[in-house]
Design an enzyme around this catalytic site. Structure first.
Site, PDB file in Angstrom:
ATOM      1  N   ASP A  63      29.635  55.595  50.346  1.00 26.81           N
ATOM      2  CA  ASP A  63      29.393  56.120  48.888  1.00 26.81           C
ATOM      3  C   ASP A  63      30.396  56.557  48.171  1.00 26.81           C
ATOM      4  O   ASP A  63      31.304  56.963  48.406  1.00 26.81           O
ATOM      5  CB  ASP A  63      28.254  57.181  48.761  1.00 26.81           C
ATOM      6  CG  ASP A  63      26.601  56.850  49.472  1.00 26.81           C
ATOM      7  OD1 ASP A  63      26.655  55.477  49.785  1.00 26.81           O
ATOM      8  OD2 ASP A  63      25.794  57.336  49.455  1.00 26.81           O
ATOM      9  N   HIS A 209      31.637  58.580  52.997  1.00 22.27           N
ATOM     10  CA  HIS A 209      32.227  58.463  51.606  1.00 22.27           C
ATOM     11  C   HIS A 209      33.595  57.902  51.667  1.00 22.27           C
ATOM     12  O   HIS A 209      34.449  58.646  52.491  1.00 22.27           O
ATOM     13  CB  HIS A 209      32.074  59.903  51.092  1.00 22.27           C
ATOM     14  CG  HIS A 209      30.923  60.301  50.844  1.00 22.27           C
ATOM     15  ND1 HIS A 209      30.247  61.012  51.845  1.00 22.27           N
ATOM     16  CD2 HIS A 209      29.822  60.574  49.765  1.00 22.27           C
ATOM     17  CE1 HIS A 209      28.629  61.161  51.526  1.00 22.27           C
ATOM     18  NE2 HIS A 209      28.729  60.824  50.227  1.00 22.27           N
TER      19      HIS A 209
END
Length: 253
Positions: A63, A209
């Site tokens: 993400d 991430h």
């Protein structure tokens, strides 16, 4: 006359109370899908939404990128491992780095929608939610020549607006079953792996991430450092590590 005024006053109060109740009920229904934020609950009740896929496969997802500072390092390590992943990108980040977006797609990675910025969708109305997702979807399609298939709202917080917009845009919401908590200042490769380990099994969708734009500065290095061992553990267990496109998910909406 006074009795009539009193009756009108009571009627007005009753209408105000009813109106307030309707607003509260509407807000409750709009936010009801946010219950899926609870990872254990959604995995048990809505496995497709949680990202439960093929029993021989683990989906690797990232993400908050693309970030020209950090994402190229992920691309390099993933290439060395011969692993492809799904990147849920922010439209604002992608707009600033179109060349990086094209590089990610050319390397065989799957690009998906995270929103235009990272503000929780539950704080947005239906029109703003649709705009966030549509702008990001259209930008990715224009930049890469391929329309994205999946959406994951910021923080994993759903709303009725997200679900409705996803249907209109032909996007499938996917959250995750395992995460590394790699966004904190104290995150290291070791504790990222330790956090993922209890939920690392066939059918899992792992959240990491590739950017620190919404987390502690430099936190992305913990996820990057965890990748080789994560890939090795999947290989040792006979599990293929790859993108959501190969995960065998059924559409949720």
């Amino acid at each position: 006359m006074r009795r009539q005024e009193a009756r009108r006053g009571r009627a007005g109060a009753d209408l105000a109370t009813a109106g307030g109740g309707l607003v509260a009920a509407t807000a409750l229904l709009y936010g009801l899908p946010s219950l899926a934020t609870f990872r254990r609950l959604r995995t048990a009740v809505t496995p497709a939404l949680a990202g439960v896929g093929r029993s021989d496969h683990v989906a690797l997802t990232f993400d908050d990128g693309p970030d020209p500072v950090s994402t190229p390092s992920f691309l390099e390590v993933l290439d060395e491992l011969d692993v492809r992943a799904t990147f849920f990108v922010l439209g604002g980040m992608a707009q600033r780095s179109p060349g990086l977006v094209r590089e990610m797609a050319a390397a065989g990675h799957e690009l998906a929608v995270h929103g235009w910025d990272h503000r929780p969708m539950l704080l947005r109305g239906p029109m703003s939610t649709y705009d966030q997702l549509a702008r990001t979807r259209d930008l990715l399609a224009e930049t890469t020549g391929r329309a994205p298939r999946y959406v994951r709202p910021p923080h994993g917080v759903l709303s009725s607006g997200v679900l409705a917009a996803s249907r209109r845009l032909d996007l499938t919401p996917v959250l995750w079953t395992a995460w590394g908590r790699d966004w904190t200042a104290a995150a290291t490769a070791s504790n990222v792996l330790a956090t993922i380990a209890p939920d690392l099994r066939g059918g899992a969708t792992v959240l990491l991430h590739d950017s620190d734009c919404t987390s502690a500065p430099g936190a992305w290095r913990s996820a990057l450092g965890a990748l080789p061992e994560l890939a090795a553990r999947c290989d040792d267990a006979g599990l293929r590590l790859g993108p959501l496109a190969e995960h065998g998910l059924r559409p949720y909406v």
